[in-house]
Design a protein around this motif. Structure first.
Motif, PDB file in Angstrom:
ATOM      1  N   CYS A  98      11.416  41.910 -51.186  1.00  0.00           N
ATOM      2  CA  CYS A  98      11.254  40.843 -52.168  1.00  0.00           C
ATOM      3  C   CYS A  98      12.004  41.202 -53.444  1.00  0.00           C
ATOM      4  O   CYS A  98      11.862  42.309 -53.957  1.00  0.00           O
ATOM      5  N   CYS A 101       8.933  41.453 -56.424  1.00  0.00           N
ATOM      6  CA  CYS A 101       7.908  42.506 -56.449  1.00  0.00           C
ATOM      7  C   CYS A 101       8.315  43.735 -55.627  1.00  0.00           C
ATOM      8  O   CYS A 101       7.599  44.732 -55.612  1.00  0.00           O
ATOM      9  N   CYS A 119       8.991  37.110 -51.320  1.00  0.00           N
ATOM     10  CA  CYS A 119       7.860  37.081 -50.405  1.00  0.00           C
ATOM     11  C   CYS A 119       7.056  35.800 -50.672  1.00  0.00           C
ATOM     12  O   CYS A 119       7.285  35.117 -51.670  1.00  0.00           O
ATOM     13  N   CYS A 122       5.317  35.622 -54.179  1.00  0.00           N
ATOM     14  CA  CYS A 122       6.233  35.404 -55.308  1.00  0.00           C
ATOM     15  C   CYS A 122       6.838  34.014 -55.269  1.00  0.00           C
ATOM     16  O   CYS A 122       7.045  33.383 -56.300  1.00  0.00           O
TER      17      CYS A 122
HETATM   18 ZN   LIG Z   1       7.210  39.405 -53.914  1.00  0.00          ZN
END
Ligand SMILES: [Zn+2]
Length: 129
Positions: A98, A101, A119, A122
């Protein structure tokens, strides 16, 4: 003795799986670029015939058609860029992480959306913004 505790491998992707995803992305790029070329040809030929018709409504329809072609082309270009970025990430070994994050995106999500860079968590956060 240095203990290798690094676990940067984002998810359990085999070389074969990555090659398959890469192939899918590349194929899509090829198709999109063929589309772009076709649209650009149509846009260009629209310019050539300009002034041929004196009908106002006809000119309006032509403008609309041309704007639609341009929008489609821009959209296709955007997708090409996204696919190219995904391929670059595969080549760099960072595919599946991701961008926000830095956690693994999840294989299932990527197999459904190969060009995903966020992801699910997010992505949802971004959409709520
Ligand atoms: Zn993420």
């Amino acid at each position: 003795m240095a203990a290798v505790t690094q676990t940067t491998t984002p998810s359990m992707w085999s070389d074969e799986e990555l090659a398959e995803v890469r192939g899918r992305l590349q194929q899509e790029i090829d198709e999109l670029e063929a589309d772009i070329l076709r649209h650009e040809t149509e846009i260009a030929s629209g310019d050539v015939t300009q002034g041929a018709g004196d009908d106002q409504a006809d000119a309006g329809a032509k403008t609309y058609e041309r704007e639609r072609e341009i929008a489609l082309t821009l959209n296709a270009r955007d997708l090409v860029a996204q696919n190219e970025r995904a391929i670059a990430r595969i080549d760099a070994g960072t595919y599946g992480v991701c961008e926000s994050c830095h956690k693994p995106i999840g294989k299932e999500r990527l197999q459904a959306f190969p060009r995903a860079t966020l992801c699910v968590a997010c992505k949802q956060r971004e959409e709520r913004r």
